[in-house]
Design a protein around this motif. Structure first.
Motif, PDB file in Angstrom:
ATOM      1  N   SER A  26      -3.889   0.432 -11.671  1.00 41.49           N
ATOM      2  CA  SER A  26      -3.977  -0.937 -12.179  1.00 41.49           C
ATOM      3  C   SER A  26      -5.384  -1.485 -11.995  1.00 41.49           C
ATOM      4  O   SER A  26      -5.997  -1.266 -10.936  1.00 41.49           O
ATOM      5  N   PRO A  27      -5.892  -2.222 -12.975  1.00 43.14           N
ATOM      6  CA  PRO A  27      -7.199  -2.870 -12.809  1.00 43.14           C
ATOM      7  C   PRO A  27      -7.141  -4.030 -11.818  1.00 43.14           C
ATOM      8  O   PRO A  27      -8.185  -4.537 -11.390  1.00 43.14           O
ATOM      9  N   ASN A  28      -5.929  -4.448 -11.447  1.00 49.21           N
ATOM     10  CA  ASN A  28      -5.749  -5.549 -10.498  1.00 49.21           C
ATOM     11  C   ASN A  28      -5.609  -5.057  -9.061  1.00 49.21           C
ATOM     12  O   ASN A  28      -5.254  -5.839  -8.180  1.00 49.21           O
ATOM     13  N   ALA A  29      -5.862  -3.759  -8.824  1.00 50.47           N
ATOM     14  CA  ALA A  29      -5.616  -3.169  -7.509  1.00 50.47           C
ATOM     15  C   ALA A  29      -6.902  -2.754  -6.823  1.00 50.47           C
ATOM     16  O   ALA A  29      -7.879  -2.356  -7.457  1.00 50.47           O
ATOM     17  N   CYS A  30      -6.875  -2.828  -5.492  1.00 55.30           N
ATOM     18  CA  CYS A  30      -7.918  -2.231  -4.657  1.00 55.30           C
ATOM     19  C   CYS A  30      -7.229  -1.357  -3.621  1.00 55.30           C
ATOM     20  O   CYS A  30      -5.998  -1.411  -3.469  1.00 55.30           O
ATOM     21  N   VAL A  31      -8.004  -0.543  -2.907  1.00 51.53           N
ATOM     22  CA  VAL A  31      -7.445   0.300  -1.856  1.00 51.53           C
ATOM     23  C   VAL A  31      -8.054  -0.091  -0.514  1.00 51.53           C
ATOM     24  O   VAL A  31      -9.183  -0.584  -0.446  1.00 51.53           O
ATOM     25  N   ILE A  32      -7.279   0.141   0.559  1.00 51.21           N
ATOM     26  CA  ILE A  32      -7.764  -0.197   1.904  1.00 51.21           C
ATOM     27  C   ILE A  32      -7.602   1.005   2.835  1.00 51.21           C
ATOM     28  O   ILE A  32      -6.797   0.984   3.759  1.00 51.21           O
ATOM     29  N   PRO A  33      -8.383   2.077   2.610  1.00 53.33           N
ATOM     30  CA  PRO A  33      -8.325   3.199   3.549  1.00 53.33           C
ATOM     31  C   PRO A  33      -8.762   2.754   4.936  1.00 53.33           C
ATOM     32  O   PRO A  33      -9.585   1.858   5.084  1.00 53.33           O
ATOM     33  N   GLY A  34      -8.186   3.396   5.936  1.00 56.14           N
ATOM     34  CA  GLY A  34      -8.543   3.047   7.306  1.00 56.14           C
ATOM     35  C   GLY A  34      -9.807   3.749   7.764  1.00 56.14           C
ATOM     36  O   GLY A  34     -10.401   4.552   7.039  1.00 56.14           O
ATOM     37  N   PHE A  35     -10.228   3.446   8.984  1.00 53.63           N
ATOM     38  CA  PHE A  35     -11.453   4.026   9.537  1.00 53.63           C
ATOM     39  C   PHE A  35     -11.456   3.857  11.045  1.00 53.63           C
ATOM     40  O   PHE A  35     -10.726   3.029  11.596  1.00 53.63           O
ATOM     41  N   LYS A  36     -12.302   4.653  11.696  1.00 57.18           N
ATOM     42  CA  LYS A  36     -12.550   4.484  13.125  1.00 57.18           C
ATOM     43  C   LYS A  36     -14.040   4.436  13.441  1.00 57.18           C
ATOM     44  O   LYS A  36     -14.417   4.107  14.565  1.00 57.18           O
ATOM     45  N   ASN A  37     -14.868   4.795  12.449  1.00 56.71           N
ATOM     46  CA  ASN A  37     -16.302   4.841  12.714  1.00 56.71           C
ATOM     47  C   ASN A  37     -17.088   4.671  11.419  1.00 56.71           C
ATOM     48  O   ASN A  37     -16.508   4.670  10.325  1.00 56.71           O
ATOM     49  N   ALA A  38     -18.388   4.539  11.543  1.00 59.18           N
ATOM     50  CA  ALA A  38     -19.251   4.289  10.387  1.00 59.18           C
ATOM     51  C   ALA A  38     -19.275   5.462   9.416  1.00 59.18           C
ATOM     52  O   ALA A  38     -19.363   5.278   8.198  1.00 59.18           O
ATOM     53  N   ARG A  39     -19.171   6.668   9.933  1.00 55.39           N
ATOM     54  CA  ARG A  39     -19.189   7.837   9.064  1.00 55.39           C
ATOM     55  C   ARG A  39     -18.010   7.819   8.095  1.00 55.39           C
ATOM     56  O   ARG A  39     -18.152   8.115   6.899  1.00 55.39           O
ATOM     57  N   GLN A  40     -16.829   7.474   8.597  1.00 53.00           N
ATOM     58  CA  GLN A  40     -15.648   7.399   7.734  1.00 53.00           C
ATOM     59  C   GLN A  40     -15.778   6.278   6.707  1.00 53.00           C
ATOM     60  O   GLN A  40     -15.373   6.428   5.557  1.00 53.00           O
ATOM     61  N   VAL A  41     -16.362   5.170   7.130  1.00 53.91           N
ATOM     62  CA  VAL A  41     -16.585   4.065   6.185  1.00 53.91           C
ATOM     63  C   VAL A  41     -17.503   4.526   5.060  1.00 53.91           C
ATOM     64  O   VAL A  41     -17.249   4.262   3.874  1.00 53.91           O
ATOM     65  N   GLU A  42     -18.579   5.216   5.406  1.00 57.44           N
ATOM     66  CA  GLU A  42     -19.511   5.704   4.392  1.00 57.44           C
ATOM     67  C   GLU A  42     -18.833   6.662   3.422  1.00 57.44           C
ATOM     68  O   GLU A  42     -19.050   6.592   2.200  1.00 57.44           O
ATOM     69  N   SER A  43     -18.000   7.556   3.934  1.00 55.85           N
ATOM     70  CA  SER A  43     -17.302   8.516   3.084  1.00 55.85           C
ATOM     71  C   SER A  43     -16.372   7.819   2.113  1.00 55.85           C
ATOM     72  O   SER A  43     -16.316   8.159   0.928  1.00 55.85           O
ATOM     73  N   ASN A  44     -15.644   6.831   2.606  1.00 57.09           N
ATOM     74  CA  ASN A  44     -14.733   6.091   1.731  1.00 57.09           C
ATOM     75  C   ASN A  44     -15.506   5.305   0.674  1.00 57.09           C
ATOM     76  O   ASN A  44     -15.150   5.294  -0.507  1.00 57.09           O
ATOM     77  N   ALA A  45     -16.586   4.653   1.102  1.00 57.04           N
ATOM     78  CA  ALA A  45     -17.380   3.842   0.174  1.00 57.04           C
ATOM     79  C   ALA A  45     -18.033   4.698  -0.903  1.00 57.04           C
ATOM     80  O   ALA A  45     -18.213   4.250  -2.042  1.00 57.04           O
ATOM     81  N   GLU A  46     -18.371   5.922  -0.551  1.00 60.64           N
ATOM     82  CA  GLU A  46     -19.027   6.811  -1.506  1.00 60.64           C
ATOM     83  C   GLU A  46     -18.120   7.131  -2.697  1.00 60.64           C
ATOM     84  O   GLU A  46     -18.600   7.509  -3.768  1.00 60.64           O
ATOM     85  N   ALA A  47     -16.814   6.976  -2.523  1.00 58.50           N
ATOM     86  CA  ALA A  47     -15.866   7.258  -3.609  1.00 58.50           C
ATOM     87  C   ALA A  47     -15.807   6.134  -4.638  1.00 58.50           C
ATOM     88  O   ALA A  47     -15.246   6.309  -5.725  1.00 58.50           O
ATOM     89  N   ALA A  48     -16.389   4.982  -4.316  1.00 57.15           N
ATOM     90  CA  ALA A  48     -16.352   3.842  -5.238  1.00 57.15           C
ATOM     91  C   ALA A  48     -17.229   4.118  -6.451  1.00 57.15           C
ATOM     92  O   ALA A  48     -18.238   4.823  -6.374  1.00 57.15           O
ATOM     93  N   GLY A  49     -16.819   3.552  -7.583  1.00 56.19           N
ATOM     94  CA  GLY A  49     -17.629   3.652  -8.788  1.00 56.19           C
ATOM     95  C   GLY A  49     -17.668   5.035  -9.407  1.00 56.19           C
ATOM     96  O   GLY A  49     -18.530   5.311 -10.242  1.00 56.19           O
ATOM     97  N   LYS A  50     -16.747   5.909  -9.019  1.00 55.66           N
ATOM     98  CA  LYS A  50     -16.676   7.263  -9.579  1.00 55.66           C
ATOM     99  C   LYS A  50     -15.268   7.517 -10.113  1.00 55.66           C
ATOM    100  O   LYS A  50     -14.518   8.324  -9.566  1.00 55.66           O
ATOM    101  N   PRO A  51     -14.892   6.796 -11.173  1.00 54.86           N
ATOM    102  CA  PRO A  51     -13.512   6.843 -11.657  1.00 54.86           C
ATOM    103  C   PRO A  51     -13.118   8.197 -12.237  1.00 54.86           C
ATOM    104  O   PRO A  51     -13.980   8.998 -12.634  1.00 54.86           O
ATOM    105  N   ILE A  52     -11.832   8.448 -12.253  1.00 58.31           N
ATOM    106  CA  ILE A  52     -11.283   9.589 -12.962  1.00 58.31           C
ATOM    107  C   ILE A  52     -10.617   9.068 -14.230  1.00 58.31           C
ATOM    108  O   ILE A  52     -10.332   7.874 -14.358  1.00 58.31           O
ATOM    109  N   THR A  53     -10.368   9.935 -15.187  1.00 53.65           N
ATOM    110  CA  THR A  53      -9.747   9.516 -16.443  1.00 53.65           C
ATOM    111  C   THR A  53      -8.237   9.432 -16.295  1.00 53.65           C
ATOM    112  O   THR A  53      -7.652   9.962 -15.336  1.00 53.65           O
ATOM    113  N   ALA A  54      -7.602   8.796 -17.258  1.00 58.44           N
ATOM    114  CA  ALA A  54      -6.132   8.701 -17.265  1.00 58.44           C
ATOM    115  C   ALA A  54      -5.517  10.093 -17.341  1.00 58.44           C
ATOM    116  O   ALA A  54      -4.495  10.370 -16.688  1.00 58.44           O
ATOM    117  N   ASP A  55      -6.128  10.967 -18.122  1.00 58.21           N
ATOM    118  CA  ASP A  55      -5.607  12.333 -18.233  1.00 58.21           C
ATOM    119  C   ASP A  55      -5.730  13.073 -16.905  1.00 58.21           C
ATOM    120  O   ASP A  55      -4.831  13.840 -16.516  1.00 58.21           O
TER     121      ASP A  55
END
Length: 326
Positions: free
Chosen positions: A284-313
């Motif tokens: 949904s375009p109205n949705a966001c995700v809230i992955p968890g974290f324990k440290n800055a490295r995990q935050v960086e990894s999660n953030a790196e996935a932003a702006g790299k969409p996959i197609t509907a197919d």
């Protein structure tokens, strides 16, 4: 960082936001583990600061996460940050204290004041009903909903949210609680929320509701980072210690499912993070995700996935390969 608007709430949040359950640390409820082990407060703070630096603006916590500890860690972060630029969410409903039910109106007010104190702020951007347990025969449902609207009028909360664990529960209480944002568990393993006739995404879009999806990485299971021959051991107070998904058999099953995904999208953990997060966001375009974290490295990894969409197919392919829902 990419941003999305959570439907009619009007809240503009980073598509990859931050779940703050794990930084609450170990905790128990009625003798059962409901927290996370392995947290370190300094690393938690470093993760929050890194999130802010990377443009993550939405932080999700609850009174029950470490019995207020998660909120207090965020409070230290807020003290050094620009509060008005952030979207802070908390919840009420699992910690009942001495009340007969956590949704008793006087208890809701008390917990909100405690959450505000813990966070060091005078308002929440989203305040959720954490579940749909409103007492026997929904005894407190109407009063609880009215209490939330009063708190909204008083300026202590901006948006009312509803979290739940089944489609039927959402449909039962939402006409009364009238939330603008829904929160629920969703990832590529699938569940009732993307199935007909219990497709919550379609129902929420018809109402123009925002959606906040927790568990997009399935507590790391979708990243194939656990060795089936040496299943992880979790500390006391960790909810994962009773989760059979971390058994040898289940880890092997998930690893087999992920193999064609690795061949298609890449076999590194970062590739799988991107696939898992963007799969959830395609719903949904109205949705966001809230992955968890324990440290800055995990935050960086999660953030790196932003702006790299996959197609509907691609999303359809992933669902066909991984989903446990028949």
């Amino acid at each position: 960082m990419e941003y999305r608007v959570l439907g009619r709430s009007g809240l503009r949040v980073s598509e990859v936001s931050l779940g703050c359950w794990a930084i609450g640390g170990p905790s128990w409820r009625d003798g059962n583990p409901v927290g996370w082990s392995g947290n370190d407060d300094n690393e938690s703070l470093a993760g929050l600061r890194k999130a802010y630096e990377l443009g993550i603006n939405h932080f999700d916590t609850a009174d029950v996460y470490g019995d207020g500890h998660s909120e207090r860690i965020i409070g230290k972060f807020l003290y050094e940050s620009s509060r008005d630029s952030l979207i802070i969410a908390s919840k009420v409903g699992w910690f009942k204290g001495t009340a007969p039910n956590a949704m008793q109106p006087v208890h809701i007010r008390h917990q909100l004041e405690q959450s505000l104190t813990n966070l060091g702020t005078d308002y929440l951007d989203i305040y959720y009903f954490h579940n749909t347990n409103f007492g026997p025969n929904d005894l407190y449902l109407e009063e609880a909903a009215e209490t939330m609207r009063e708190l909204q009028k008083e300026g202590k909360i901006r948006v009312i949210g509803q979290s739940a664990y089944s489609y039927a529960d959402f449909i039962r209480v939402c006409p009364i609680t009238r939330p603008d944002v829904l929160q629920f568990h969703y990832n590529a393993l699938g569940n009732q929320f993307d199935q007909s006739p219990t497709n919550l995404f379609h129902w929420a879009e018809q109402q123009n509701l925002g959606m906040v999806l927790f568990g997009p990485l399935a507590q790391g299971l979708l990243l194939d980072k656990f060795d089936p021959e040496n299943p992880p051991q979790f500390g006391e107070g960790d909810i994962r210690s009773s989760n059979q998904a971390f058994s040898r058999e289940r880890l092997l099953e998930i690893r087999q499912k992920l193999q064609p995904i690795k061949e298609r999208f890449g076999g590194e953990v970062q590739d799988l993070i991107r696939v898992a997060i963007q799969f959830a966001l395609t719903q949904s375009p109205n949705a966001c995700v809230i992955p968890g974290f324990k440290n800055a490295r995990q935050v960086e990894s999660n953030a790196e996935a932003a702006g790299k969409p996959i197609t509907a197919d691609e999303a359809t392919l992933i669902r066909q390969i991984i989903s446990d829902v028949s």
